[in-house]
Design a protein around this motif. Sequence first.
Motif, PDB file in Angstrom:
ATOM      1  N   PRO A  23       0.820  -1.212   0.000  1.00 26.83           N
ATOM      2  CA  PRO A  23       0.000   0.000   0.000  1.00 26.83           C
ATOM      3  C   PRO A  23       0.859   1.271   0.000  1.00 26.83           C
ATOM      4  CG  PRO A  23      -0.046  -1.035   2.163  1.00 26.83           C
ATOM      5  CD  PRO A  23       0.728  -1.954   1.257  1.00 26.83           C
ATOM      6  N   THR A  24       0.342   2.298  -0.638  1.00 21.76           N
ATOM      7  CA  THR A  24       1.010   3.601  -0.629  1.00 21.76           C
ATOM      8  C   THR A  24       0.495   4.413   0.545  1.00 21.76           C
ATOM      9  OG1 THR A  24      -0.661   4.750  -1.969  1.00 21.76           O
ATOM     10  CG2 THR A  24       1.125   3.609  -3.151  1.00 21.76           C
ATOM     11  N   ARG A  25       1.246   5.423   0.903  1.00 23.43           N
ATOM     12  CA  ARG A  25       0.747   6.395   1.870  1.00 23.43           C
ATOM     13  C   ARG A  25      -0.347   7.214   1.186  1.00 23.43           C
ATOM     14  NH1 ARG A  25       4.380   7.032   6.119  1.00 23.43           N
ATOM     15  NH2 ARG A  25       6.439   6.172   5.721  1.00 23.43           N
ATOM     16  N   PRO A  26      -1.245   7.796   1.967  1.00 26.11           N
ATOM     17  CA  PRO A  26      -2.257   8.671   1.360  1.00 26.11           C
ATOM     18  C   PRO A  26      -1.593   9.819   0.599  1.00 26.11           C
ATOM     19  CG  PRO A  26      -2.835   8.153   3.623  1.00 26.11           C
ATOM     20  CD  PRO A  26      -1.433   7.641   3.407  1.00 26.11           C
ATOM     21  N   ALA A  27      -2.201  10.193  -0.513  1.00 26.31           N
ATOM     22  CA  ALA A  27      -1.724  11.311  -1.329  1.00 26.31           C
ATOM     23  C   ALA A  27      -2.654  12.498  -1.138  1.00 26.31           C
ATOM     24  CB  ALA A  27      -1.690  10.913  -2.794  1.00 26.31           C
ATOM     25  N   GLU A  28      -2.116  13.683  -1.339  1.00 25.24           N
ATOM     26  CA  GLU A  28      -2.960  14.858  -1.464  1.00 25.24           C
ATOM     27  C   GLU A  28      -3.228  14.998  -2.951  1.00 25.24           C
ATOM     28  OE1 GLU A  28      -0.952  18.228   0.303  1.00 25.24           O
ATOM     29  OE2 GLU A  28      -0.184  16.918   1.894  1.00 25.24           O
ATOM     30  N   VAL A  29      -4.483  15.107  -3.340  1.00 23.48           N
ATOM     31  CA  VAL A  29      -4.790  15.169  -4.765  1.00 23.48           C
ATOM     32  C   VAL A  29      -6.031  16.015  -4.998  1.00 23.48           C
ATOM     33  CG1 VAL A  29      -6.143  13.020  -4.752  1.00 23.48           C
ATOM     34  CG2 VAL A  29      -5.085  13.799  -6.873  1.00 23.48           C
ATOM     35  N   GLU A  30      -5.981  16.769  -6.091  1.00 24.10           N
ATOM     36  CA  GLU A  30      -7.156  17.532  -6.513  1.00 24.10           C
ATOM     37  C   GLU A  30      -7.160  17.614  -8.032  1.00 24.10           C
ATOM     38  OE1 GLU A  30      -7.085  21.721  -5.425  1.00 24.10           O
ATOM     39  OE2 GLU A  30      -4.917  21.739  -5.524  1.00 24.10           O
ATOM     40  N   ALA A  31      -8.362  17.646  -8.591  1.00 23.80           N
ATOM     41  CA  ALA A  31      -8.505  17.881 -10.018  1.00 23.80           C
ATOM     42  C   ALA A  31      -8.268  19.371 -10.253  1.00 23.80           C
ATOM     43  CB  ALA A  31      -9.900  17.474 -10.483  1.00 23.80           C
ATOM     44  N   ILE A  32      -7.535  19.691 -11.322  1.00 18.65           N
ATOM     45  CA  ILE A  32      -7.212  21.090 -11.630  1.00 18.65           C
ATOM     46  C   ILE A  32      -7.510  21.369 -13.099  1.00 18.65           C
ATOM     47  CG2 ILE A  32      -5.458  21.299  -9.817  1.00 18.65           C
ATOM     48  CD1 ILE A  32      -3.311  20.960 -12.059  1.00 18.65           C
ATOM     49  N   ASP A  33      -7.614  22.650 -13.435  1.00 20.58           N
ATOM     50  CA  ASP A  33      -7.702  23.045 -14.836  1.00 20.58           C
ATOM     51  C   ASP A  33      -6.368  22.738 -15.500  1.00 20.58           C
ATOM     52  OD1 ASP A  33     -10.306  24.009 -14.594  1.00 20.58           O
ATOM     53  OD2 ASP A  33      -9.618  26.012 -14.016  1.00 20.58           O
ATOM     54  N   PRO A  34      -6.364  22.537 -16.817  1.00 20.25           N
ATOM     55  CA  PRO A  34      -5.083  22.291 -17.488  1.00 20.25           C
ATOM     56  C   PRO A  34      -4.094  23.425 -17.191  1.00 20.25           C
ATOM     57  CG  PRO A  34      -6.903  21.853 -18.984  1.00 20.25           C
ATOM     58  CD  PRO A  34      -7.492  22.473 -17.748  1.00 20.25           C
ATOM     59  N   PRO A  35      -2.909  23.090 -16.685  1.00 22.82           N
ATOM     60  CA  PRO A  35      -1.933  24.132 -16.356  1.00 22.82           C
ATOM     61  C   PRO A  35      -1.292  24.704 -17.622  1.00 22.82           C
ATOM     62  CG  PRO A  35      -0.993  21.969 -15.971  1.00 22.82           C
ATOM     63  CD  PRO A  35      -2.426  21.752 -16.356  1.00 22.82           C
ATOM     64  N   GLU A  36      -0.749  25.900 -17.483  1.00 18.20           N
ATOM     65  CA  GLU A  36      -0.025  26.499 -18.603  1.00 18.20           C
ATOM     66  C   GLU A  36       1.409  25.985 -18.563  1.00 18.20           C
ATOM     67  OE1 GLU A  36      -0.400  30.690 -19.204  1.00 18.20           O
ATOM     68  OE2 GLU A  36      -2.484  30.677 -18.525  1.00 18.20           O
TER      69      GLU A  36
ATOM     70  N   SER B  32     -12.108  10.881 -28.839  1.00 16.26           N
ATOM     71  CA  SER B  32     -13.129  10.052 -28.189  1.00 16.26           C
ATOM     72  C   SER B  32     -12.789   9.710 -26.740  1.00 16.26           C
ATOM     73  CB  SER B  32     -13.333   8.766 -28.987  1.00 16.26           C
ATOM     74  OG  SER B  32     -12.132   8.020 -28.994  1.00 16.26           O
ATOM     75  N   VAL B  33     -11.598  10.058 -26.281  1.00 19.68           N
ATOM     76  CA  VAL B  33     -11.186   9.713 -24.916  1.00 19.68           C
ATOM     77  C   VAL B  33     -10.876  10.997 -24.143  1.00 19.68           C
ATOM     78  CG1 VAL B  33      -9.502   8.450 -23.508  1.00 19.68           C
ATOM     79  CG2 VAL B  33     -10.214   7.533 -25.733  1.00 19.68           C
ATOM     80  N   PRO B  34     -11.640  11.267 -23.079  1.00 20.98           N
ATOM     81  CA  PRO B  34     -11.378  12.486 -22.309  1.00 20.98           C
ATOM     82  C   PRO B  34     -10.091  12.363 -21.495  1.00 20.98           C
ATOM     83  CG  PRO B  34     -13.047  11.168 -21.212  1.00 20.98           C
ATOM     84  CD  PRO B  34     -12.724  10.474 -22.519  1.00 20.98           C
ATOM     85  N   ASP B  35      -9.561  13.509 -21.089  1.00 15.13           N
ATOM     86  CA  ASP B  35      -8.426  13.504 -20.172  1.00 15.13           C
ATOM     87  C   ASP B  35      -8.679  14.542 -19.096  1.00 15.13           C
ATOM     88  OD1 ASP B  35      -7.302  16.111 -20.914  1.00 15.13           O
ATOM     89  OD2 ASP B  35      -6.566  15.151 -22.721  1.00 15.13           O
ATOM     90  N   ALA B  36      -7.863  14.488 -18.060  1.00 15.22           N
ATOM     91  CA  ALA B  36      -8.003  15.403 -16.925  1.00 15.22           C
ATOM     92  C   ALA B  36      -6.626  15.682 -16.360  1.00 15.22           C
ATOM     93  CB  ALA B  36      -8.898  14.771 -15.852  1.00 15.22           C
ATOM     94  N   TRP B  37      -6.532  16.753 -15.591  1.00 10.69           N
ATOM     95  CA  TRP B  37      -5.286  17.104 -14.909  1.00 10.69           C
ATOM     96  C   TRP B  37      -5.488  17.011 -13.410  1.00 10.69           C
ATOM     97  CZ3 TRP B  37      -0.430  18.145 -16.654  1.00 10.69           C
ATOM     98  CH2 TRP B  37      -0.271  18.291 -18.044  1.00 10.69           C
ATOM     99  N   LEU B  38      -4.459  16.508 -12.724  1.00 13.58           N
ATOM    100  CA  LEU B  38      -4.454  16.405 -11.269  1.00 13.58           C
ATOM    101  C   LEU B  38      -3.222  17.110 -10.722  1.00 13.58           C
ATOM    102  CD1 LEU B  38      -5.095  12.558 -10.928  1.00 13.58           C
ATOM    103  CD2 LEU B  38      -6.818  14.378 -10.995  1.00 13.58           C
TER     104      LEU B  38
END
Length: 179
Positions: free
Chosen positions: A100-113, A126-132
């Motif tokens: 197991p990994t340690r807990p991560a801090e994570v949030e969805a974000i807008d695409p960074p510059e 046809s395949v969406p993507d997201a930034w974290l």
Amino acid sequence: MTLIALNKPFGVLSQFTDAKSPTSRETLSDYVQVPRVYPAGRLDRDSEGLLLLTDDGRLQARIADPAFKLPKTYLVQVEGVAGDAALDALRRGVTLNDGPTRPAEVEAIDPPELWPRNPPIRYRASVPDAWLRLTIREGRNRQVRRMTAAVGLPTLRLVRWRIGDWTLDGIAPGTWVRV
């Protein structure tokens, strides 16, 4: 003491020589000509971003050793939609083949510059993507990629943005600054 913050480009090895390849792959020596500095930790060849180099062995160990739990923040482009269930799983920690990994801090974000990646990320309409924005306090081999894959979000692009208080802000790809 010398401490250098390098924005390591995609495709560059996190070492100064490449003895394993009969063909010439880019290494740190193609970007940093400062004698007697060594990377504090690693960044995979297919990852980009902040790599710290130093001539201070104690500092190198403090940065690289997971025992010190120095936070490392990544901007991660993933394939798929980053829903609450996947983000919650990352926040709790996921089980990988090496435990197991340690807990991560994570949030969805807008695409960074960010700068364009060479080669570019594959794009499929046809395949969406997201930034974290994902922060971990350990450093297993390919850990962020394995964590996102474990929750059904394969990594497309991985940029390490911060290690502790050191950040990539203002450092162009392939360049470095003394910090």
